[in-house]
Scaffold this motif. Sequence first.
Motif, mmCIF file in Angstrom:
data_model
loop_
_atom_site.group_PDB
_atom_site.id
_atom_site.type_symbol
_atom_site.label_atom_id
_atom_site.label_comp_id
_atom_site.label_asym_id
_atom_site.label_seq_id
_atom_site.Cartn_x
_atom_site.Cartn_y
_atom_site.Cartn_z
ATOM 1 N N LEU A 157 0.834 -1.193 0.000
ATOM 2 C CA LEU A 157 0.000 0.000 0.000
ATOM 3 C C LEU A 157 0.879 1.256 0.000
ATOM 4 O O LEU A 157 1.927 1.286 0.652
ATOM 5 N N PRO A 158 0.479 2.279 -0.739
ATOM 6 C CA PRO A 158 1.290 3.503 -0.801
ATOM 7 C C PRO A 158 1.291 4.239 0.534
ATOM 8 O O PRO A 158 0.278 4.325 1.211
ATOM 9 N N ARG A 159 2.462 4.799 0.884
ATOM 10 C CA ARG A 159 2.590 5.536 2.139
ATOM 11 C C ARG A 159 2.199 7.002 1.989
ATOM 12 O O ARG A 159 1.844 7.654 2.968
ATOM 13 N N ASP A 160 2.311 7.520 0.767
ATOM 14 C CA ASP A 160 1.967 8.925 0.535
ATOM 15 C C ASP A 160 1.527 9.093 -0.911
ATOM 16 O O ASP A 160 1.573 8.151 -1.707
ATOM 17 N N ASP A 161 1.117 10.319 -1.262
ATOM 18 C CA ASP A 161 0.580 10.575 -2.593
ATOM 19 C C ASP A 161 1.592 10.380 -3.712
ATOM 20 O O ASP A 161 1.212 10.181 -4.868
ATOM 21 N N SER A 162 2.871 10.420 -3.399
ATOM 22 C CA SER A 162 3.877 10.234 -4.446
ATOM 23 C C SER A 162 3.845 8.811 -5.006
ATOM 24 O O SER A 162 4.341 8.553 -6.108
ATOM 25 N N LYS A 163 3.248 7.871 -4.242
ATOM 26 C CA LYS A 163 3.148 6.488 -4.680
ATOM 27 C C LYS A 163 1.731 6.129 -5.127
ATOM 28 O O LYS A 163 1.446 4.970 -5.423
ATOM 29 N N ARG A 164 0.850 7.127 -5.149
ATOM 30 C CA ARG A 164 -0.519 6.893 -5.602
ATOM 31 C C ARG A 164 -0.674 7.333 -7.055
ATOM 32 O O ARG A 164 0.242 7.866 -7.662
ATOM 33 N N PHE A 165 -1.872 7.111 -7.609
ATOM 34 C CA PHE A 165 -2.090 7.313 -9.035
ATOM 35 C C PHE A 165 -3.316 8.183 -9.294
ATOM 36 O O PHE A 165 -4.227 8.258 -8.473
ATOM 37 N N ASP A 166 -3.322 8.800 -10.474
ATOM 38 C CA ASP A 166 -4.469 9.600 -10.899
ATOM 39 C C ASP A 166 -5.526 8.732 -11.571
ATOM 40 O O ASP A 166 -6.712 9.063 -11.547
ATOM 41 N N VAL A 167 -5.087 7.630 -12.171
ATOM 42 C CA VAL A 167 -6.031 6.719 -12.823
ATOM 43 C C VAL A 167 -5.488 5.298 -12.742
ATOM 44 O O VAL A 167 -4.285 5.065 -12.872
ATOM 45 N N ILE A 168 -6.397 4.365 -12.484
ATOM 46 C CA ILE A 168 -6.065 2.942 -12.457
ATOM 47 C C ILE A 168 -6.855 2.258 -13.559
ATOM 48 O O ILE A 168 -8.054 2.518 -13.724
ATOM 49 N N SER A 169 -6.210 1.392 -14.307
ATOM 50 C CA SER A 169 -6.879 0.637 -15.360
ATOM 51 C C SER A 169 -7.042 -0.817 -14.940
ATOM 52 O O SER A 169 -6.059 -1.501 -14.628
ATOM 53 N N LEU A 170 -8.293 -1.284 -14.917
ATOM 54 C CA LEU A 170 -8.617 -2.700 -14.701
ATOM 55 C C LEU A 170 -9.358 -3.177 -15.948
ATOM 56 O O LEU A 170 -10.582 -3.270 -15.969
ATOM 57 N N SER A 171 -8.619 -3.453 -16.988
ATOM 58 C CA SER A 171 -9.232 -3.877 -18.247
ATOM 59 C C SER A 171 -9.202 -5.394 -18.354
ATOM 60 O O SER A 171 -8.134 -6.000 -18.475
ATOM 61 N N LEU A 172 -10.384 -6.008 -18.290
ATOM 62 C CA LEU A 172 -10.531 -7.467 -18.338
ATOM 63 C C LEU A 172 -9.665 -8.140 -17.280
ATOM 64 O O LEU A 172 -8.972 -9.117 -17.535
ATOM 65 N N VAL A 173 -9.721 -7.584 -16.088
ATOM 66 C CA VAL A 173 -8.984 -8.109 -14.932
ATOM 67 C C VAL A 173 -9.952 -8.624 -13.879
ATOM 68 O O VAL A 173 -9.801 -9.737 -13.366
ATOM 69 N N LEU A 174 -10.961 -7.826 -13.564
ATOM 70 C CA LEU A 174 -11.900 -8.192 -12.492
ATOM 71 C C LEU A 174 -12.595 -9.518 -12.787
ATOM 72 O O LEU A 174 -12.837 -10.309 -11.872
ATOM 73 N N ASN A 175 -12.916 -9.779 -14.048
ATOM 74 C CA ASN A 175 -13.610 -11.019 -14.416
ATOM 75 C C ASN A 175 -12.716 -12.247 -14.275
ATOM 76 O O ASN A 175 -13.205 -13.377 -14.259
ATOM 77 N N PHE A 176 -11.391 -12.045 -14.167
ATOM 78 C CA PHE A 176 -10.486 -13.171 -13.986
ATOM 79 C C PHE A 176 -10.370 -13.569 -12.516
ATOM 80 O O PHE A 176 -9.909 -14.669 -12.210
ATOM 81 N N VAL A 177 -10.782 -12.696 -11.605
ATOM 82 C CA VAL A 177 -10.796 -13.040 -10.176
ATOM 83 C C VAL A 177 -11.874 -14.108 -9.981
ATOM 84 O O VAL A 177 -13.022 -13.909 -10.377
ATOM 85 N N PRO A 178 -11.538 -15.249 -9.378
ATOM 86 C CA PRO A 178 -12.451 -16.394 -9.421
ATOM 87 C C PRO A 178 -13.672 -16.339 -8.513
ATOM 88 O O PRO A 178 -14.615 -17.096 -8.736
ATOM 89 N N ASP A 179 -13.681 -15.468 -7.487
ATOM 90 C CA ASP A 179 -14.843 -15.487 -6.586
ATOM 91 C C ASP A 179 -15.379 -14.077 -6.352
ATOM 92 O O ASP A 179 -14.635 -13.094 -6.442
ATOM 93 N N PRO A 180 -16.680 -13.955 -6.064
ATOM 94 C CA PRO A 180 -17.333 -12.648 -5.920
ATOM 95 C C PRO A 180 -16.727 -11.766 -4.840
ATOM 96 O O PRO A 180 -16.584 -10.554 -5.026
#
Length: 290
Positions: A157-180
């Motif tokens: 987990l990021p400790r401060d904003d310098s390690k955080r992001f303005d946008v995260i892309s989850l393209s065809l990733v969530l559906n690969f997680v096997p359980d709800p």
Amino acid sequence: MTVKKKRPQKSLAAGRPPVLHRPKSISRKSTKALINRVHLLEKRKQQAKSKGDIAEEAAINAEIKALGGLERYQEASLQGQRHDRGGDSSRVLMEWLEPCLSAHELSPDRPHLRMLEVGALSTQNACSKSGYFEIERIDLNSQAGGILQQDFMERPLPRDDSKRFDVISLSLVLNFVPDPRGRGDMLSRTTQFLRAPEQGLGSESLKANFPSLFLVLPAPCVANSRYLDEERLAAIMESLGYSKVASKTTQRLVYYLWKRDPNFTGPGRPFSKKEIRLGPLRNNFAVVLG
């Protein structure tokens, strides 16, 4: 007198080494069948693991390996990014963001925005080529230089904003997680990696789009699930502090841009696995929160 037979004239190409022919691409039908099979096996493996059935889990792992494992799955996914099969999903994200990015001081020569691309398959997609983003790319099984081999759910987990992001892309990733519940955990975890808009990015149109989550799913996950539809997905995202900025639906995929309120504190309401559509032909895709 013996008449010498005239030898057939050889072409220039005859003296060259044989040309290396690329293997034919996977057909669309085979691609879909492989991806669906791997998803089903991953789901069954998760069920076996939760029951402590070691023999069943080993048998499923063997079947996944026989299919080519995660490497073969990724090959199929890359085939899906070809232009004749729908192409690069990040082109849709750029269509949405380009107007607000180009209208302000952000320029392709001076990237100001940080992006985390989860499940990255290529370093040459539309976002990468735009020049607007400083991109960190991760994947469970990196297939190229510039992509870190990492599980998003185990990323520190990021400790401060310098390690955080303005946008995260989850393209065809969530559906690969096997359980709800795992899907709900992944969506919830994205909120810890997004930062508040910087002072230098203070225009209203930029604030309207960042920080944000780009989410792409197979269309049936939302359009034909027993447990999820557009309304329920929006409610789940709102409980995490997200509001929908843009969406697009094609025959195969659904695309969303969700903007998160940086002042949202939560926790939001929980969501269980609740049947909202009836019918024998529905799929079981679901997201559980809380």
